[in-house]
Scaffold this active site. Structure first.
Site, short mmCIF file in Angstrom:
data_model
loop_
_atom_site.label_atom_id
_atom_site.label_comp_id
_atom_site.label_asym_id
_atom_site.label_seq_id
_atom_site.Cartn_x
_atom_site.Cartn_y
_atom_site.Cartn_z
N ARG A 244 0.85 -1.19 0.00
CA ARG A 244 0.00 0.00 0.00
C ARG A 244 0.88 1.24 0.00
O ARG A 244 1.98 1.24 0.58
CB ARG A 244 -0.92 0.03 1.23
CG ARG A 244 -2.08 -0.95 1.20
CD ARG A 244 -3.11 -0.56 0.15
NE ARG A 244 -4.31 -1.39 0.19
CZ ARG A 244 -4.48 -2.52 -0.48
NH1 ARG A 244 -3.49 -2.98 -1.24
NH2 ARG A 244 -5.61 -3.21 -0.40
N GLU A 273 -4.08 7.46 -5.16
CA GLU A 273 -4.05 6.77 -6.46
C GLU A 273 -5.18 7.28 -7.33
O GLU A 273 -6.34 7.18 -6.93
CB GLU A 273 -4.18 5.25 -6.27
CG GLU A 273 -2.98 4.63 -5.60
CD GLU A 273 -3.15 3.14 -5.32
OE1 GLU A 273 -2.16 2.50 -4.92
OE2 GLU A 273 -4.27 2.61 -5.48
N HIS A 292 -1.54 0.06 -9.68
CA HIS A 292 -2.12 -0.87 -8.69
C HIS A 292 -2.72 -2.08 -9.41
O HIS A 292 -3.92 -2.35 -9.32
CB HIS A 292 -3.17 -0.15 -7.84
CG HIS A 292 -3.43 -0.84 -6.53
ND1 HIS A 292 -3.84 -0.18 -5.40
CD2 HIS A 292 -3.35 -2.16 -6.16
CE1 HIS A 292 -3.99 -1.03 -4.40
NE2 HIS A 292 -3.69 -2.23 -4.85
#
Length: 328
Positions: A244, A273, A292
Site C-alpha cells: 500500500r 491513487e 495498482h
C-alpha cells in the site's frame, strides 16, 4: 427465481473506473439481484431491506455508519483483494455484519508483478525501451548498464502468502533472501525457499540490494519506510512496493531518489491513487510506476469474484464464511 426474490447485493456500479467487472455480471446475476449505489440512493425505501450483502470491487462502494444504518438486513461485506485497510472493521462488526476478502486469489499474480518490477527496475528496462525507440538515438552506449539480479540480496518485508511466493520466485534467481515479519515462519518453510529471518527491520534494510514491501497496511505499518529507514539502505538499493502507498513516506522517498540515498524505486501503489499529475515522483527517471495492478489478471479477478460469491452465499445460509476477516 425473479430478481426481487434473489438476495439483494449492493454494488458500486456497472460501468466506470470503479464499476464491477463487466465479464462477471452474468455470473453474479445467477445468484443475486444486483443493486447499484445510484439505484439505492434514488430509492432507499424500495431497496434498504432487500440488500443483504455489499460486494466491494476496487474499494467501492465506501462503507460508513450512515450506509450501515440504512441497511437493516445486511449480513456481510465481501471485499475483493487481501487488504482491508479501506474498511472500518470494528464499525462493521458493531452492526453484527461479517467481512470476507479474497487473499488466496491475489497472492500469485501479485508476487509475479513484484518480481516483474524488480527485474524491470534492476535492468532499467523502461529507460532502455525509451532509448531504443527515441528518434534521437543514433548509437547504443556499450557502457549503459543496470544491476545484476542473480545472486543479489532481496529483503522481503511481510512474509505472508504474497511474500512467501516472492521468495519462491526469487530463489529461482539464486537470490539471497532475507525477510522481516511480525512472526517468524516455520524452520521448514524458511529452508524450502532459503530465507533468513531478520528480527530487526534495520538489519534487513542495511543488507538488501532490493527491498520488497508486501505487508498489509495497519496503524503499525503506516509510514514504516521513512527518512531514517531509507537512509539505512544501500545507495545502490532499489525499493519495490506492492503493498500500500501509505507504507512509505513519499516525501522522504522523493528526497532519497533525488539525492542518491537509494538508487531507484518501483511502485505499484501510491497515496493517493492516482498521484496528482504534478507530483515529483512522476518526473523522476529512476522511478517506475504501475496503476495498482497486482491482482489484475483475468484469472485472478474471476477467482476473486467466485470467492466473493461463495462467501456471500455461505453467510446468507448461516454457514461458516470462507475467508472471513476476524477482528484481532
Amino acid at each position: 427465481m425473479s430478481d426481487m426474490e434473489m438476495p439483494g447485493v449492493l454494488v458500486s456500479a456497472f460501468e466506470g473506473p470503479h464499476g464491477i467487472c463487466e465479464d462477471h455480471v452474468g455470473d453474479l446475476q445467477k445468484h443475486f439481484n444486483l443493486i447499484t449505489m445510484k439505484e439505492f440512493l434514488e430509492n432507499k425505501t424500495q431497496f434498504n431491506r432487500k440488500i443483504q450483502a455489499i460486494y466491494i470491487w476496487g474499494g467501492k462502494p465506501d462503507i460508513n455508519r450512515e450506509l450501515l444504518l440504512s441497511l437493516p438486513s445486511l449480513k456481510i461485506v465481501a471485499s475483493a483483494g487481501v487488504g482491508v485497510d479501506h474498511l472500518d472493521l470494528p464499525l462493521i462488526a458493531s452492526f453484527g455484519v461479517k467481512v470476507a476478502n479474497t487473499p488466496h486469489a491475489v497472492s500469485s499474480p501479485t508476487a509475479d508483478l513484484g518480481m516483474a518490477l524488480l527485474l524491470v527496475s534492476a535492468r532499467r528496462v523502461l529507460e532502455g525501451y525509451q532509448m531504443a525507440i527515441s528518434p534521437a538515438t543514433e548509437n547504443f552506449c556499450v557502457n549503459w548498464m543496470g544491476h545484476e539480479v542473480t545472486g543479489a540480496t532481496l529483503g522481503v518485508i511481510g512474509m505472508g502468502a504474497i511474500g512467501y511466493k516472492i521468495a519462491q520466485r526469487a530463489r529461482a534467481f539464486e537470490m539471497k533472501i532475507l525477510y522481516h515479519n511480525r512472526s517468524r515462519r516455520k524452520l521448514e518453510e524458511e529452508e524450502a525457499v532459503g530465507a533468513t529471518y531478520c528480527e530487526k527491520l534495520d538489519d534487513l534494510l542495511r543488507q538488501s540490494d532490493f527491498v520488497m514491501l508486501a505487508v498489509n497496511l495497519t496503524p503499525q505499518t503506516q509510514m514504516m519506510i521513512g527518512r531514517r529507514e531509507l537512509g539505512l539502505m544501500k545507495p545502490t538499493a532499489i525499493l519495490i512496493n506492492i503493498g500500500r502507498g501509505l507504507l512509505v513516506d513519499q516525501d522522504a522517498l522523493v528526497e532519497a531518489l533525488q539525492t542518491g540515498i537509494i538508487n531507484a524505486a518501483a511502485l505499484d501503489v501510491t497515496h493517493p491513487e492516482p498521484l496528482p499529475r504534478d507530483h515529483p515522483l512522476l518526473k523522476l527517471k529512476n522511478v517506475i510506476l504501475t496503476p495498482h495492478i497486482g491482482s489484475a489478471t483475468h484469472q485472478a479477478r474471476r477467482q476473486m469474484m467466485q470467492n466473493l460469491v461463495e462467501s456471500i452465499l455461505a453467510s446468507l445460509s448461516g454457514l461458516p464464511v470462507p475467508n472471513e476477516v476476524l477482528l484481532k
